[in-house]
Design an enzyme around this catalytic site. Structure first.
Site, short mmCIF file in Angstrom:
data_model
loop_
_atom_site.label_atom_id
_atom_site.label_comp_id
_atom_site.label_asym_id
_atom_site.label_seq_id
_atom_site.Cartn_x
_atom_site.Cartn_y
_atom_site.Cartn_z
N SER A 143 0.44 -1.20 0.34
CA SER A 143 0.33 -0.38 -0.22
C SER A 143 1.15 1.02 -0.14
O SER A 143 1.58 1.36 0.68
CB SER A 143 -0.39 -0.06 1.22
OG SER A 143 -1.86 -0.67 1.17
N HIS A 160 -3.62 0.95 -4.99
CA HIS A 160 -2.69 -0.44 -6.00
C HIS A 160 -2.89 0.00 -7.38
O HIS A 160 -4.41 -0.38 -7.15
CB HIS A 160 -3.64 -1.29 -4.31
CG HIS A 160 -3.09 -1.58 -3.61
ND1 HIS A 160 -2.12 -2.34 -3.16
CD2 HIS A 160 -2.86 -1.35 -2.46
CE1 HIS A 160 -1.48 -3.32 -1.82
NE2 HIS A 160 -2.44 -2.06 -1.62
N HIS A 214 -5.80 -8.91 -1.93
CA HIS A 214 -6.22 -9.24 -0.68
C HIS A 214 -6.94 -10.66 -0.09
O HIS A 214 -8.07 -10.21 -0.63
CB HIS A 214 -5.72 -7.69 -0.03
CG HIS A 214 -5.18 -6.80 -0.15
ND1 HIS A 214 -5.00 -5.63 -0.80
CD2 HIS A 214 -3.95 -6.37 1.42
CE1 HIS A 214 -4.10 -5.45 -0.86
NE2 HIS A 214 -3.16 -5.31 -0.04
N TYR A 231 -9.09 -9.63 1.90
CA TYR A 231 -10.60 -9.42 2.71
C TYR A 231 -11.06 -8.57 1.04
O TYR A 231 -12.27 -7.68 1.64
CB TYR A 231 -10.07 -8.45 3.17
CG TYR A 231 -9.34 -7.11 3.24
CD1 TYR A 231 -9.82 -5.78 2.41
CD2 TYR A 231 -7.80 -7.00 3.54
CE1 TYR A 231 -9.13 -5.14 1.28
CE2 TYR A 231 -7.03 -6.11 3.24
CZ TYR A 231 -7.60 -4.67 1.58
OH TYR A 231 -6.70 -3.89 1.27
N GLU A 232 -10.79 -8.74 0.17
CA GLU A 232 -11.08 -7.77 -1.16
C GLU A 232 -12.26 -9.48 -1.32
O GLU A 232 -12.81 -8.90 -2.27
CB GLU A 232 -10.15 -7.46 -2.17
CG GLU A 232 -9.51 -6.80 -2.22
CD GLU A 232 -8.25 -6.53 -3.14
OE1 GLU A 232 -8.35 -5.70 -3.89
OE2 GLU A 232 -7.40 -7.57 -2.24
N ALA A 277 2.88 -2.48 3.81
CA ALA A 277 2.31 -1.40 4.55
C ALA A 277 2.08 -2.07 6.07
O ALA A 277 1.56 -2.73 5.75
CB ALA A 277 1.57 -0.23 4.61
N MET A 305 -2.48 -6.90 6.74
CA MET A 305 -2.94 -8.06 5.71
C MET A 305 -2.70 -8.52 4.37
O MET A 305 -3.57 -8.29 3.98
CB MET A 305 -4.28 -7.03 5.52
CG MET A 305 -4.71 -6.37 6.75
SD MET A 305 -6.11 -4.94 6.24
CE MET A 305 -6.13 -3.99 7.87
N SER A 306 -1.34 -8.78 4.84
CA SER A 306 -0.64 -9.80 3.48
C SER A 306 -0.47 -10.68 3.34
O SER A 306 0.72 -10.57 4.69
CB SER A 306 -1.00 -8.43 2.22
OG SER A 306 0.29 -7.50 2.24
N ASN A 308 2.20 3.38 11.23
CA ASN A 308 1.20 3.57 12.47
C ASN A 308 2.05 2.72 13.07
O ASN A 308 2.14 2.12 13.52
CB ASN A 308 -0.18 3.52 11.61
CG ASN A 308 -0.10 1.75 11.82
OD1 ASN A 308 -0.04 1.36 10.23
ND2 ASN A 308 -0.89 0.82 12.27
N HIS A 322 -6.57 4.33 6.04
CA HIS A 322 -6.12 4.15 5.11
C HIS A 322 -4.97 5.34 4.96
O HIS A 322 -3.91 5.43 4.26
CB HIS A 322 -7.03 3.26 4.63
CG HIS A 322 -6.60 2.98 2.79
ND1 HIS A 322 -5.07 2.03 3.21
CD2 HIS A 322 -6.02 2.55 1.89
CE1 HIS A 322 -5.02 2.01 1.87
NE2 HIS A 322 -5.60 2.10 1.36
#
Ligand SMILES: O=P(O)(O)O[C@@H]1C[C@H](O)[C@@H](CO)O1
Length: 296
Positions: free
Chosen positions: A35, A66, A88, A90-91, A118, A221-222, A245, A259
């Site tokens: 990201s 992306h 991902h 979650y997509e 990220a 998340m990846s 973060n 995000h």
């Protein structure tokens, strides 16, 4: 359930053949941009680029930051392919689709995969803007059976039960630590353990505390599914997380992550990440196969 889906060897081969017939590049290194890190592709010379929507069999990127483009080009005399945008879980993509490009790269002759992402930090020593070289990962979805290798095993790619110890190449990790010193950015760089969670929500405070107790240094998340598939088919892997973060792990802390903030840190650190990856590619040793020919 993901394990019912199958992608045949022929389907990976078709995409590989299509790409090989549309570019003269014969990449030996593949880079996945996390990201806000899509600018990694900008350094490639003599570019050929393809929107994912034009590549047979490729899934589509749906996440801001992306771009959804595959870029071929040369970096320091080495032929590379760069994913400007990853997929991902979650997509809504199956894990096989999420990792589809990895096997396509393998069939194209890629030897080394560089994954970037990220991530939020759990370790107090990692601050936003720092770079964590991934030493190991915890694949939380994988631990409960959400693993791209579930289902029939294709022996042409790799064994039924692949080892994952050492999946992040030690030599490349040491090389990048050394390069960070030479570039004068070693205060920004350290090694750590990345954990993949399913997302798309960021962590609750209780989840953050749990991850911290488990020894996780950074969470995202990846990455883990891509690395599992790459290791299964014998690719050498290097991974880095840009810490975007701190993960909030105290009820007293009123900060919260979003995000846009993640993408902003990507932009701020883009040059350093770009320089490190460029130097890594320049200095890494490669096996001399037929793909080492430069494109003129
Ligand atoms: O593709 P990566 O893992 O870099 O993206 C991270 C995880 C989420 O997709 C997003 C959250 O901001 O950034």
């Amino acid at each position: 359930m993901h394990s019912k889906e199958q992608i045949s060897h022929d389907e990976y081969q078709k995409t590989s053949d299509w790409l090989m017939s549309h570019t003269k590049h014969r990449p030996i290194v593949a880079i996945i941009c996390g990201s806000g890190l899509g600018m990694l592709a900008d350094t490639l010379k003599c570019q050929d680029s393809f929107d994912y929507s034009d590549i047979p069999g490729f899934p589509q990127s749906t996440v801001q930051g992306h771009a959804g483009r595959l870029v071929f080009g040369e970096l320091k005399g080495k032929s590379c392919v760069c994913m400007q945008g990853r997929f991902h879980m979650y997509e809504g993509h199956s894990l096989l689709k999420t990792t589809f490009p990895i096997r396509v790269f393998k069939l194209m002759g890629v030897e080394t995969l560089i994954v970037t992402n990220a991530a939020g930090s759990l370790a107090d020593s990692l601050r936003p803007g720092d770079i964590m070289i991934i030493k190991d990962h915890i694949n939380f979805p994988g631990l409960v059976g959400l693993n791209p290798l579930c289902g029939p095993n294709d022996e042409k790619f790799g064994p039924r039960f692949p080892a994952m110890s050492g999946c992040y190449d030690k030599g490349l990790r040491s090389l990048v630590m050394e390069l960070a010193k030479q570039m004068g950015v070693s205060s920004l760089v350290q090694e750590g353990v990345y954990a993949m969670v399913g997302g798309p929500n960021f962590e609750t405070i209780a989840e953050a505390k749990l991850l911290h107790r488990l020894g996780v240094d950074a969470v995202g998340m990846s990455t883990a599914p891509e690395v599992v598939v790459a290791t299964h088919c014998g690719l050498r892997v290097f991974g880095l997380s840009l810490i975007t973060n701190k993960v909030v792990k105290s009820y007293e802390d009123s900060e919260s992550v979003n995000h846009e903030g993640v993408l902003e840190v990507g932009r701020l650190r883009s040059q350093t990440v770009q320089q490190l990856v460029t130097e890594l590619i320049s200095r890494m040793e490669i096996n001399n196969n037929e793909n080492t020919n430069n494109v003129s």
